[in-house]
Design a protein around this motif. Sequence first.
Motif, short mmCIF file in Angstrom:
data_model
loop_
_atom_site.label_atom_id
_atom_site.label_comp_id
_atom_site.label_asym_id
_atom_site.label_seq_id
_atom_site.Cartn_x
_atom_site.Cartn_y
_atom_site.Cartn_z
N VAL A 1 0.70 -1.15 0.21
CA VAL A 1 -0.25 -0.46 0.02
C VAL A 1 0.84 1.45 0.27
CG1 VAL A 1 -2.06 1.67 1.59
CG2 VAL A 1 -2.23 -1.05 1.09
N THR A 2 2.16 1.67 0.89
CA THR A 2 2.55 2.27 1.06
C THR A 2 3.79 2.50 -0.68
OG1 THR A 2 3.38 2.28 3.79
CG2 THR A 2 4.83 3.43 2.13
N LEU A 3 4.56 1.86 -0.98
CA LEU A 3 4.76 1.54 -2.15
C LEU A 3 3.96 2.69 -3.25
CD1 LEU A 3 6.70 1.09 -4.59
CD2 LEU A 3 6.41 -1.06 -4.50
N VAL A 4 2.57 1.98 -3.47
CA VAL A 4 1.78 2.34 -4.63
C VAL A 4 1.26 3.32 -4.36
CG1 VAL A 4 -0.49 2.39 -5.15
CG2 VAL A 4 0.41 -0.21 -5.07
N SER A 5 1.37 4.39 -2.82
CA SER A 5 0.55 5.50 -2.61
C SER A 5 1.61 6.40 -2.56
CB SER A 5 0.56 5.54 -0.99
OG SER A 5 -1.10 5.24 -0.77
N CYS B 1 4.34 10.61 -7.14
CA CYS B 1 5.44 10.46 -7.60
C CYS B 1 4.57 10.64 -9.15
CB CYS B 1 6.50 9.58 -7.71
SG CYS B 1 7.34 9.96 -6.80
N LEU B 2 3.59 9.99 -9.28
CA LEU B 2 2.92 10.23 -11.25
C LEU B 2 2.66 11.51 -11.41
CD1 LEU B 2 1.88 6.89 -11.77
CD2 LEU B 2 3.90 8.10 -12.82
N ALA B 3 1.60 12.42 -9.60
CA ALA B 3 0.87 13.28 -9.79
C ALA B 3 1.50 14.36 -9.87
CB ALA B 3 -0.19 13.31 -8.13
N LYS B 4 3.08 14.41 -9.46
CA LYS B 4 3.67 15.44 -8.84
C LYS B 4 4.08 16.37 -10.83
CE LYS B 4 7.64 17.76 -7.24
NZ LYS B 4 8.93 17.11 -6.99
N ASP B 5 3.47 17.76 -10.24
CA ASP B 5 3.89 18.12 -11.00
C ASP B 5 2.32 18.90 -11.94
OD1 ASP B 5 6.01 20.61 -10.32
OD2 ASP B 5 7.48 18.98 -10.21
N ARG B 6 1.70 17.82 -11.92
CA ARG B 6 0.41 17.53 -13.01
C ARG B 6 -0.20 18.46 -12.54
NH1 ARG B 6 3.59 14.44 -16.20
NH2 ARG B 6 4.69 12.57 -15.39
N THR B 7 -1.11 18.87 -14.31
CA THR B 7 -2.62 19.34 -13.78
C THR B 7 -3.88 18.47 -13.22
OG1 THR B 7 -3.51 18.96 -15.89
CG2 THR B 7 -1.98 20.51 -15.16
#
Length: 67
Positions: A7-11, A16-22
Amino acid sequence: MQSCELVTLVSSIACCLAKDRTAEEIALLSCVFNQLGDTLETIAAHRVLCCSDDKNGNIDDDIFFRF
């Protein structure tokens, strides 16, 4: 790997994927990964229900394309 570690890995990956994205880009990524998960679930269910295993444990998933 323990459940909480997974769960921690997926979160962490999600963060990381959401960083700096709209918000729109994050929504699209969410849809893509939901579809990926659903498709993998469909493949797994198909293999369990419709495919035969040979003596070596190989799965014959070409049965889907036989008519």
